[in-house]
Write a protein that holds these residues in place. Structure first.
Motif, PDB file in Angstrom:
ATOM      1  N   ASP A  39       6.545 -20.854  10.533  1.00  0.00           N
ATOM      2  CA  ASP A  39       5.756 -21.319   9.394  1.00  0.00           C
ATOM      3  C   ASP A  39       4.377 -20.670   9.346  1.00  0.00           C
ATOM      4  OD1 ASP A  39       7.693 -22.891   8.332  1.00  0.00           O
ATOM      5  OD2 ASP A  39       6.524 -24.747   8.365  1.00  0.00           O
ATOM      6  N   GLU A  40       3.747 -20.565  10.499  1.00  0.00           N
ATOM      7  CA  GLU A  40       2.375 -20.023  10.522  1.00  0.00           C
ATOM      8  C   GLU A  40       2.335 -18.529  10.225  1.00  0.00           C
ATOM      9  OE1 GLU A  40       3.765 -20.537  14.881  1.00  0.00           O
ATOM     10  OE2 GLU A  40       3.859 -21.636  12.969  1.00  0.00           O
ATOM     11  N   ASP A  41       3.489 -17.877  10.208  1.00  0.00           N
ATOM     12  CA  ASP A  41       3.537 -16.438   9.933  1.00  0.00           C
ATOM     13  C   ASP A  41       4.007 -16.117   8.519  1.00  0.00           C
ATOM     14  OD1 ASP A  41       2.679 -15.724  12.519  1.00  0.00           O
ATOM     15  OD2 ASP A  41       4.729 -15.920  13.292  1.00  0.00           O
ATOM     16  N   LEU A  42       4.347 -17.134   7.737  1.00  0.00           N
ATOM     17  CA  LEU A  42       4.772 -16.898   6.361  1.00  0.00           C
ATOM     18  C   LEU A  42       3.597 -16.424   5.516  1.00  0.00           C
ATOM     19  CD1 LEU A  42       7.004 -20.055   5.797  1.00  0.00           C
ATOM     20  CD2 LEU A  42       7.783 -17.720   6.244  1.00  0.00           C
ATOM     21  N   ILE A  43       3.881 -15.539   4.565  1.00  0.00           N
ATOM     22  CA  ILE A  43       2.854 -15.016   3.658  1.00  0.00           C
ATOM     23  C   ILE A  43       3.124 -15.584   2.270  1.00  0.00           C
ATOM     24  CG2 ILE A  43       1.863 -12.952   2.606  1.00  0.00           C
ATOM     25  CD1 ILE A  43       2.718 -11.398   5.067  1.00  0.00           C
ATOM     26  N   PRO A  44       2.252 -16.470   1.767  1.00  0.00           N
ATOM     27  CA  PRO A  44       2.485 -17.070   0.442  1.00  0.00           C
ATOM     28  C   PRO A  44       2.018 -16.146  -0.672  1.00  0.00           C
ATOM     29  CG  PRO A  44       0.529 -18.029   1.429  1.00  0.00           C
ATOM     30  CD  PRO A  44       1.078 -17.046   2.441  1.00  0.00           C
ATOM     31  N   MET A  45       2.960 -15.726  -1.517  1.00  0.00           N
ATOM     32  CA  MET A  45       2.635 -14.875  -2.662  1.00  0.00           C
ATOM     33  C   MET A  45       3.395 -15.377  -3.884  1.00  0.00           C
ATOM     34  SD  MET A  45       2.616 -11.111  -0.799  1.00  0.00           S
ATOM     35  CE  MET A  45       1.605 -10.334  -2.048  1.00  0.00           C
ATOM     36  N   TRP A  46       3.486 -16.706  -4.005  1.00  0.00           N
ATOM     37  CA  TRP A  46       4.328 -17.294  -5.039  1.00  0.00           C
ATOM     38  C   TRP A  46       3.525 -18.040  -6.083  1.00  0.00           C
ATOM     39  CZ3 TRP A  46       5.414 -22.757  -5.329  1.00  0.00           C
ATOM     40  CH2 TRP A  46       4.862 -23.525  -4.299  1.00  0.00           C
ATOM     41  N   ILE A  47       2.969 -19.190  -5.737  1.00  0.00           N
ATOM     42  CA  ILE A  47       2.325 -20.043  -6.735  1.00  0.00           C
ATOM     43  C   ILE A  47       1.108 -19.340  -7.331  1.00  0.00           C
ATOM     44  CG2 ILE A  47       0.765 -21.245  -5.144  1.00  0.00           C
ATOM     45  CD1 ILE A  47       1.552 -23.849  -6.680  1.00  0.00           C
ATOM     46  N   VAL A 357       8.118 -13.776   3.384  1.00  0.00           N
ATOM     47  CA  VAL A 357       7.232 -13.720   2.210  1.00  0.00           C
ATOM     48  C   VAL A 357       7.734 -14.736   1.195  1.00  0.00           C
ATOM     49  CG1 VAL A 357       6.358 -12.291   0.323  1.00  0.00           C
ATOM     50  CG2 VAL A 357       6.699 -11.284   2.587  1.00  0.00           C
ATOM     51  N   LEU A 358       6.856 -15.625   0.783  1.00  0.00           N
ATOM     52  CA  LEU A 358       7.193 -16.626  -0.216  1.00  0.00           C
ATOM     53  C   LEU A 358       6.852 -16.084  -1.591  1.00  0.00           C
ATOM     54  CD1 LEU A 358       5.704 -19.760   1.610  1.00  0.00           C
ATOM     55  CD2 LEU A 358       8.073 -18.945   1.647  1.00  0.00           C
ATOM     56  N   LEU A 359       7.868 -15.882  -2.409  1.00  0.00           N
ATOM     57  CA  LEU A 359       7.681 -15.387  -3.761  1.00  0.00           C
ATOM     58  C   LEU A 359       8.691 -16.081  -4.669  1.00  0.00           C
ATOM     59  CD1 LEU A 359      10.313 -13.401  -3.974  1.00  0.00           C
ATOM     60  CD2 LEU A 359       8.803 -11.719  -2.934  1.00  0.00           C
ATOM     61  N   GLU A 360       8.611 -15.819  -5.950  1.00  0.00           N
ATOM     62  CA  GLU A 360       9.502 -16.470  -6.906  1.00  0.00           C
ATOM     63  C   GLU A 360      10.447 -15.446  -7.512  1.00  0.00           C
ATOM     64  OE1 GLU A 360       7.385 -20.200  -8.868  1.00  0.00           O
ATOM     65  OE2 GLU A 360       6.060 -18.465  -8.884  1.00  0.00           O
ATOM     66  N   GLY A 361      11.738 -15.661  -7.302  1.00  0.00           N
ATOM     67  CA  GLY A 361      12.758 -14.778  -7.840  1.00  0.00           C
ATOM     68  C   GLY A 361      13.126 -15.133  -9.262  1.00  0.00           C
ATOM     69  N   ASP A 362      14.070 -14.372  -9.815  1.00  0.00           N
ATOM     70  CA  ASP A 362      14.411 -14.526 -11.226  1.00  0.00           C
ATOM     71  C   ASP A 362      14.957 -15.912 -11.550  1.00  0.00           C
ATOM     72  OD1 ASP A 362      16.840 -13.075  -9.757  1.00  0.00           O
ATOM     73  OD2 ASP A 362      17.685 -14.250 -11.404  1.00  0.00           O
ATOM     74  N   ASN A 363      15.530 -16.597 -10.558  1.00  0.00           N
ATOM     75  CA  ASN A 363      16.084 -17.926 -10.807  1.00  0.00           C
ATOM     76  C   ASN A 363      15.003 -18.950 -11.155  1.00  0.00           C
ATOM     77  OD1 ASN A 363      15.347 -17.478  -7.990  1.00  0.00           O
ATOM     78  ND2 ASN A 363      16.057 -19.556  -7.600  1.00  0.00           N
ATOM     79  N   LEU A 384      -1.870  -8.141   0.879  1.00  0.00           N
ATOM     80  CA  LEU A 384      -0.901  -7.538  -0.031  1.00  0.00           C
ATOM     81  C   LEU A 384      -0.075  -6.482   0.688  1.00  0.00           C
ATOM     82  CD1 LEU A 384       0.357  -6.880  -2.785  1.00  0.00           C
ATOM     83  CD2 LEU A 384      -1.657  -5.479  -3.290  1.00  0.00           C
ATOM     84  N   GLN A 385      -0.726  -5.610   1.436  1.00  0.00           N
ATOM     85  CA  GLN A 385       0.009  -4.567   2.143  1.00  0.00           C
ATOM     86  C   GLN A 385       0.941  -5.168   3.192  1.00  0.00           C
ATOM     87  OE1 GLN A 385      -2.222  -1.247   3.636  1.00  0.00           O
ATOM     88  NE2 GLN A 385      -0.458  -0.352   4.657  1.00  0.00           N
ATOM     89  N   GLN A 386       0.475  -6.192   3.891  1.00  0.00           N
ATOM     90  CA  GLN A 386       1.323  -6.841   4.892  1.00  0.00           C
ATOM     91  C   GLN A 386       2.578  -7.418   4.246  1.00  0.00           C
ATOM     92  OE1 GLN A 386      -0.401 -10.320   6.730  1.00  0.00           O
ATOM     93  NE2 GLN A 386       0.946 -10.205   8.510  1.00  0.00           N
ATOM     94  N   GLY A 387       2.405  -8.074   3.105  1.00  0.00           N
ATOM     95  CA  GLY A 387       3.552  -8.629   2.404  1.00  0.00           C
ATOM     96  C   GLY A 387       4.515  -7.557   1.930  1.00  0.00           C
ATOM     97  N   LEU A 388       3.970  -6.473   1.381  1.00  0.00           N
ATOM     98  CA  LEU A 388       4.823  -5.382   0.896  1.00  0.00           C
ATOM     99  C   LEU A 388       5.561  -4.703   2.037  1.00  0.00           C
ATOM    100  CD1 LEU A 388       2.463  -3.807  -1.794  1.00  0.00           C
ATOM    101  CD2 LEU A 388       4.517  -5.185  -2.199  1.00  0.00           C
ATOM    102  N   ASP A 389       4.891  -4.524   3.164  1.00  0.00           N
ATOM    103  CA  ASP A 389       5.559  -3.919   4.327  1.00  0.00           C
ATOM    104  C   ASP A 389       6.769  -4.742   4.733  1.00  0.00           C
ATOM    105  OD1 ASP A 389       3.704  -1.872   4.443  1.00  0.00           O
ATOM    106  OD2 ASP A 389       2.522  -2.773   6.062  1.00  0.00           O
ATOM    107  N   ARG A 390       6.627  -6.047   4.719  1.00  0.00           N
ATOM    108  CA  ARG A 390       7.736  -6.918   5.101  1.00  0.00           C
ATOM    109  C   ARG A 390       8.860  -6.869   4.061  1.00  0.00           C
ATOM    110  NH1 ARG A 390       5.633 -12.714   7.313  1.00  0.00           N
ATOM    111  NH2 ARG A 390       4.130 -12.029   8.895  1.00  0.00           N
ATOM    112  N   ILE A 391       8.495  -6.848   2.782  1.00  0.00           N
ATOM    113  CA  ILE A 391       9.498  -6.780   1.717  1.00  0.00           C
ATOM    114  C   ILE A 391      10.327  -5.506   1.842  1.00  0.00           C
ATOM    115  CG2 ILE A 391       9.743  -6.417  -0.780  1.00  0.00           C
ATOM    116  CD1 ILE A 391       7.405  -8.422  -1.128  1.00  0.00           C
ATOM    117  N   VAL A 392       9.656  -4.380   2.045  1.00  0.00           N
ATOM    118  CA  VAL A 392      10.353  -3.096   2.186  1.00  0.00           C
ATOM    119  C   VAL A 392      11.254  -3.108   3.410  1.00  0.00           C
ATOM    120  CG1 VAL A 392      10.022  -0.652   2.687  1.00  0.00           C
ATOM    121  CG2 VAL A 392       8.658  -1.752   0.915  1.00  0.00           C
ATOM    122  N   LYS A 393      10.752  -3.637   4.510  1.00  0.00           N
ATOM    123  CA  LYS A 393      11.548  -3.695   5.746  1.00  0.00           C
ATOM    124  C   LYS A 393      12.823  -4.514   5.528  1.00  0.00           C
ATOM    125  CE  LYS A 393      11.066  -4.986  10.663  1.00  0.00           C
ATOM    126  NZ  LYS A 393      12.016  -6.110  10.733  1.00  0.00           N
TER     127      LYS A 393
END
Length: 400
Positions: A39-47, A357-363, A384-393
């Motif tokens: 939990d402490e390592d999650l990156i919130p990029m949603w709300i 990474v917490l984000l909101e998908g099309d649903n 932002l870069q940290q979140g993108l690095d994880r998304i790409v990985k």
């Protein structure tokens, strides 16, 4: 830059929705959420709030009001509040409205839930464009009204209104309201005056009232301008405009919004039905933001421009098949990764579990958004870069 938007601020233990409320909102307590990350390592990029401090003027105004020590029942009686917001609208949108038409709400979302029921009879329908902010659907269904949708046209990430389809939907005599979003969430389109005129004329010709949600109107990219829909139809009383300091100044928790209702009958109904109480700290915060938040907003928009440039180049280098167009407004990126994850039904769950990474998908956006996710870029660039690095990985591990 005078304001430090690169500062990493720990929001834990502040009852922040982004960190403490995500489980129920995004996953409904589902057992399918089983992240590889703690939990402490999650990156919130949603709300849609920011990881930036609000303007210093807001903090100072709240402190000064708090010193008074009495926080009893309050409402906006001081005419300076309405005049301050009117001055803001004149400066930024070249729009003047009758301040007697201005009422306040505890947010745009609560206003939508009320207005749907005030405007539409139980057997009538509400029209929205998709992809859509989910609360347009929820406000409709919460009022037990039927939802009608019109898909936006997506040309490789460039969104336009399907006016012919929209017109056909408005010709249904049971469609009596459209909830319109300008700037559009999630695509970030700022509709042009020509588009606004055409849409407004279709609605007015078919006796369809319009709620225009313009909450993101201050968050424009450099060189863009915004036109309130009601400015183009000054003689009409069929347009309700919703604006707020919440997105602009990261003040969503203050629960205050400006609702301009020119229809006398509807406004009277609003005043009769709505609880006439405003938070005294919210009043002080909003007035300070509109009075003294100009320089801070300018710095914010410059920083957001940089974040969107960063995202564009990052995707071009690391995910070249992704489709992304820099939005004309908002701090939200609408990214299509369908070329990489064509069979992934729940992008929110996938990126939470595999990327942390917490984000909101099309649903989360009603319809017409397959393969997309919405990413909140109102954060320090390092985050932002940290979140993108994880998304790409996560994408590479899934597709290899």
């Amino acid at each position: 830059m005078k304001y430090n938007f690169d500062e990493i601020i720990d929001r834990r233990n502040t009852n922040a929705m982004s960190l403490d409320g995500y489980r129920n909102y995004l996953f409904g307590g589902s057992d399918a959420f089983d992240s590889d990350y703690a939990d402490e390592d999650l990156i919130p990029m949603w709300i849609a709030d920011m990881e930036f401090k609000s303007p210093p003027a807001v903090t100072q105004a709240v402190k000064e009001r708090a010193k008074h020590g009495i926080f009893g029942y309050s409402q906006i009686f001081d005419p300076n509040y309405k005049q301050t917001f009117l001055n803001w609208s004149k400066q930024y949108y070249d729009w003047q409205f009758n301040t007697n038409h201005l009422v306040t709400s505890h947010g745009v979302i609560p206003a939508l839930f009320s207005l749907v029921k005030y405007i539409c009879a139980p057997d009538e329908k509400v029209l929205i464009m998709t992809p859509s902010y989910a609360f347009f659907k929820l406000a409709t269904e919460g009022g037990n009204r039927e939802l009608v949708t019109s898909d936006l046209i997506n040309d490789n990430g460039n969104y336009t209104i399907d006016f012919e389809d929209f017109r056909r939907k408005t010709e249904d005599e049971k469609v009596t309201l459209t909830i319109f979003c300008n700037p559009h969430n999630p695509t970030g389109r700022v509709w042009t005056p020509d588009e606004l005129l055409r849409l407004g004329e279709i609605c007015l010709e078919n006796n369809v009232m319009i709620i225009s949600d313009e909450i993101h109107c201050d968050l424009l990219r450099t060189g863009k301008t915004f036109t309130p829909l009601a400015r183009l139809f000054p003689e009409s009383n069929q347009i309700i405009t919703c604006m707020a300091p919440s997105k602009t100044f990261n003040m969503a928790g203050f629960m205050i919004a400006n609702i301009i209702i020119s229809n006398n009958e509807l406004r009277a109904l609003w005043k009769k039905k709505e609880i006439p109480i405003d938070n005294p700290l919210s009043i002080a915060a909003a007035q300070a933001a509109y009075s003294n938040g100009h320089e801070w907003l300018s710095g914010l928009k410059e920083y957001l421009d940089g974040n969107f440039d960063f995202l564009k180049h990052y995707l071009s280098e690391h995910l070249p098949k992704a489709i992304f167009k820099t939005p004309e407004a908002t701090y939200l990126a609408w990214v299509n990764v369908g070329a990489y994850l064509p069979d992934e039904e729940n992008l929110t769950l996938f990126f939470a579990n595999k990327a942390g990474v917490l984000l909101e998908g099309d649903n989360m956006f009603v319809a017409n958004g397959a393969g997309h996710f919405r990413l909140n870029l109102a954060c320090p660039r390092a985050r932002l870069q940290q979140g993108l690095d994880r998304i790409v990985k996560a994408i590479r591990e899934r597709t290899l």
